[in-house]
Write a protein that holds these residues in place. Sequence first.
Motif, PDB file in Angstrom:
ATOM      1  N   ILE A   4      61.510  47.083  71.769  1.00  0.00           N
ATOM      2  CA  ILE A   4      60.489  46.494  72.633  1.00  0.00           C
ATOM      3  C   ILE A   4      59.441  45.813  71.763  1.00  0.00           C
ATOM      4  CG2 ILE A   4      58.767  46.943  74.422  1.00  0.00           C
ATOM      5  CD1 ILE A   4      60.352  49.614  74.950  1.00  0.00           C
ATOM      6  N   THR A   5      59.093  44.595  72.137  1.00  0.00           N
ATOM      7  CA  THR A   5      58.053  43.854  71.433  1.00  0.00           C
ATOM      8  C   THR A   5      57.017  43.400  72.449  1.00  0.00           C
ATOM      9  OG1 THR A   5      59.708  43.035  69.878  1.00  0.00           O
ATOM     10  CG2 THR A   5      57.581  41.928  69.873  1.00  0.00           C
ATOM     11  N   VAL A   6      55.748  43.622  72.112  1.00  0.00           N
ATOM     12  CA  VAL A   6      54.643  43.178  72.961  1.00  0.00           C
ATOM     13  C   VAL A   6      53.834  42.174  72.151  1.00  0.00           C
ATOM     14  CG1 VAL A   6      52.622  43.863  74.305  1.00  0.00           C
ATOM     15  CG2 VAL A   6      54.584  45.428  74.119  1.00  0.00           C
ATOM     16  N   ASP A   7      53.989  40.906  72.487  1.00  0.00           N
ATOM     17  CA  ASP A   7      53.207  39.837  71.847  1.00  0.00           C
ATOM     18  C   ASP A   7      52.002  39.574  72.736  1.00  0.00           C
ATOM     19  OD1 ASP A   7      54.901  38.994  69.566  1.00  0.00           O
ATOM     20  OD2 ASP A   7      56.350  38.563  71.146  1.00  0.00           O
ATOM     21  N   HIS A   8      50.824  39.486  72.122  1.00  0.00           N
ATOM     22  CA  HIS A   8      49.622  39.282  72.934  1.00  0.00           C
ATOM     23  C   HIS A   8      48.543  38.545  72.159  1.00  0.00           C
ATOM     24  CE1 HIS A   8      47.215  42.474  70.986  1.00  0.00           C
ATOM     25  NE2 HIS A   8      48.373  43.096  70.877  1.00  0.00           N
ATOM     26  N   SER A   9      47.675  37.891  72.920  1.00  0.00           N
ATOM     27  CA  SER A   9      46.504  37.243  72.334  1.00  0.00           C
ATOM     28  C   SER A   9      45.621  38.319  71.704  1.00  0.00           C
ATOM     29  CB  SER A   9      45.696  36.516  73.408  1.00  0.00           C
ATOM     30  OG  SER A   9      46.488  35.588  74.100  1.00  0.00           O
ATOM     31  N   ALA A  10      45.048  38.002  70.566  1.00  0.00           N
ATOM     32  CA  ALA A  10      44.173  38.964  69.887  1.00  0.00           C
ATOM     33  C   ALA A  10      43.010  39.381  70.780  1.00  0.00           C
ATOM     34  CB  ALA A  10      43.665  38.374  68.576  1.00  0.00           C
ATOM     35  N   GLU A  11      42.600  38.499  71.682  1.00  0.00           N
ATOM     36  CA  GLU A  11      41.497  38.809  72.595  1.00  0.00           C
ATOM     37  C   GLU A  11      41.778  40.045  73.455  1.00  0.00           C
ATOM     38  OE1 GLU A  11      41.391  34.504  71.606  1.00  0.00           O
ATOM     39  OE2 GLU A  11      42.933  35.794  72.436  1.00  0.00           O
ATOM     40  N   ARG A  45      52.326  42.906  68.514  1.00  0.00           N
ATOM     41  CA  ARG A  45      51.945  41.800  67.631  1.00  0.00           C
ATOM     42  C   ARG A  45      50.826  41.006  68.285  1.00  0.00           C
ATOM     43  NH1 ARG A  45      57.972  39.538  66.321  1.00  0.00           N
ATOM     44  NH2 ARG A  45      57.789  39.040  68.533  1.00  0.00           N
ATOM     45  N   ALA A  46      49.664  41.048  67.653  1.00  0.00           N
ATOM     46  CA  ALA A  46      48.518  40.286  68.151  1.00  0.00           C
ATOM     47  C   ALA A  46      48.526  38.902  67.503  1.00  0.00           C
ATOM     48  CB  ALA A  46      47.219  41.012  67.831  1.00  0.00           C
ATOM     49  N   ALA A  47      48.467  37.876  68.317  1.00  0.00           N
ATOM     50  CA  ALA A  47      48.432  36.497  67.827  1.00  0.00           C
ATOM     51  C   ALA A  47      46.979  36.088  67.615  1.00  0.00           C
ATOM     52  CB  ALA A  47      49.101  35.562  68.822  1.00  0.00           C
ATOM     53  N   ASP A  48      46.680  35.597  66.436  1.00  0.00           N
ATOM     54  CA  ASP A  48      45.319  35.172  66.124  1.00  0.00           C
ATOM     55  C   ASP A  48      44.899  33.936  66.915  1.00  0.00           C
ATOM     56  OD1 ASP A  48      44.960  37.200  64.292  1.00  0.00           O
ATOM     57  OD2 ASP A  48      45.671  35.995  62.619  1.00  0.00           O
ATOM     58  N   PHE A  49      45.878  33.142  67.328  1.00  0.00           N
ATOM     59  CA  PHE A  49      45.553  31.896  68.018  1.00  0.00           C
ATOM     60  C   PHE A  49      46.537  31.691  69.154  1.00  0.00           C
ATOM     61  CE2 PHE A  49      45.694  27.352  68.767  1.00  0.00           C
ATOM     62  CZ  PHE A  49      44.361  26.999  68.745  1.00  0.00           C
ATOM     63  N   THR A  50      46.012  31.495  70.349  1.00  0.00           N
ATOM     64  CA  THR A  50      46.839  31.130  71.494  1.00  0.00           C
ATOM     65  C   THR A  50      46.158  29.987  72.228  1.00  0.00           C
ATOM     66  OG1 THR A  50      45.783  32.806  72.891  1.00  0.00           O
ATOM     67  CG2 THR A  50      47.827  33.443  71.808  1.00  0.00           C
ATOM     68  N   ALA A  51      46.954  29.160  72.885  1.00  0.00           N
ATOM     69  CA  ALA A  51      46.412  28.004  73.601  1.00  0.00           C
ATOM     70  C   ALA A  51      46.991  27.987  75.011  1.00  0.00           C
ATOM     71  CB  ALA A  51      46.765  26.711  72.872  1.00  0.00           C
ATOM     72  N   TYR A  52      46.211  27.471  75.939  1.00  0.00           N
ATOM     73  CA  TYR A  52      46.643  27.384  77.327  1.00  0.00           C
ATOM     74  C   TYR A  52      46.365  25.977  77.836  1.00  0.00           C
ATOM     75  CZ  TYR A  52      46.837  27.977  82.331  1.00  0.00           C
ATOM     76  OH  TYR A  52      47.146  27.822  83.647  1.00  0.00           O
ATOM     77  N   GLY A  53      47.411  25.316  78.285  1.00  0.00           N
ATOM     78  CA  GLY A  53      47.261  23.984  78.865  1.00  0.00           C
ATOM     79  C   GLY A  53      46.488  23.047  77.950  1.00  0.00           C
ATOM     80  N   TYR A  54      45.571  22.294  78.566  1.00  0.00           N
ATOM     81  CA  TYR A  54      44.757  21.356  77.808  1.00  0.00           C
ATOM     82  C   TYR A  54      43.371  21.895  77.503  1.00  0.00           C
ATOM     83  CZ  TYR A  54      48.283  17.840  78.922  1.00  0.00           C
ATOM     84  OH  TYR A  54      49.444  17.141  79.029  1.00  0.00           O
TER      85      TYR A  54
END
Length: 120
Positions: A4-11, A45-54
């Motif tokens: 199982i992997t949980v990828d998520h925004s660091a926020e 796994r916390a992602a340091d950078f995520t983007a949504y749309g524009y």
Amino acid sequence: MPQITVDHSAELSAALDRGAFARALHTAVVEIAAARPEACKTLFRAADFTAYGYEDPEEGRHAIVHVTLGLLAGRTDATKEKLIEAVLELLRTQVKDDGIVLHASAEIRDLDPSYRKFER
């Protein structure tokens, strides 16, 4: 198995109690997919950078979490559907609402027949 992997925004690090979520998730996998408790393994796994749309990612108004469950082949589609719904419900209830728009998703994939593991 399961992997199982949980990828998520660091926020989400403060909004998600990873230990409690993993315990609840492992319980669901055991009850629904007939996995052994000691076989459940979850990597966060916390992602340091995520983007949504524009939108400007620096505004931090959106957070993303995606759960991937790798199971040995043989589960029925009904079992997988029930497990996915349980995972999404856990995300709904266990990620604290801190005013950020949460984008949550999950998927189950069958592990390839080449899957092997070892413990020491």
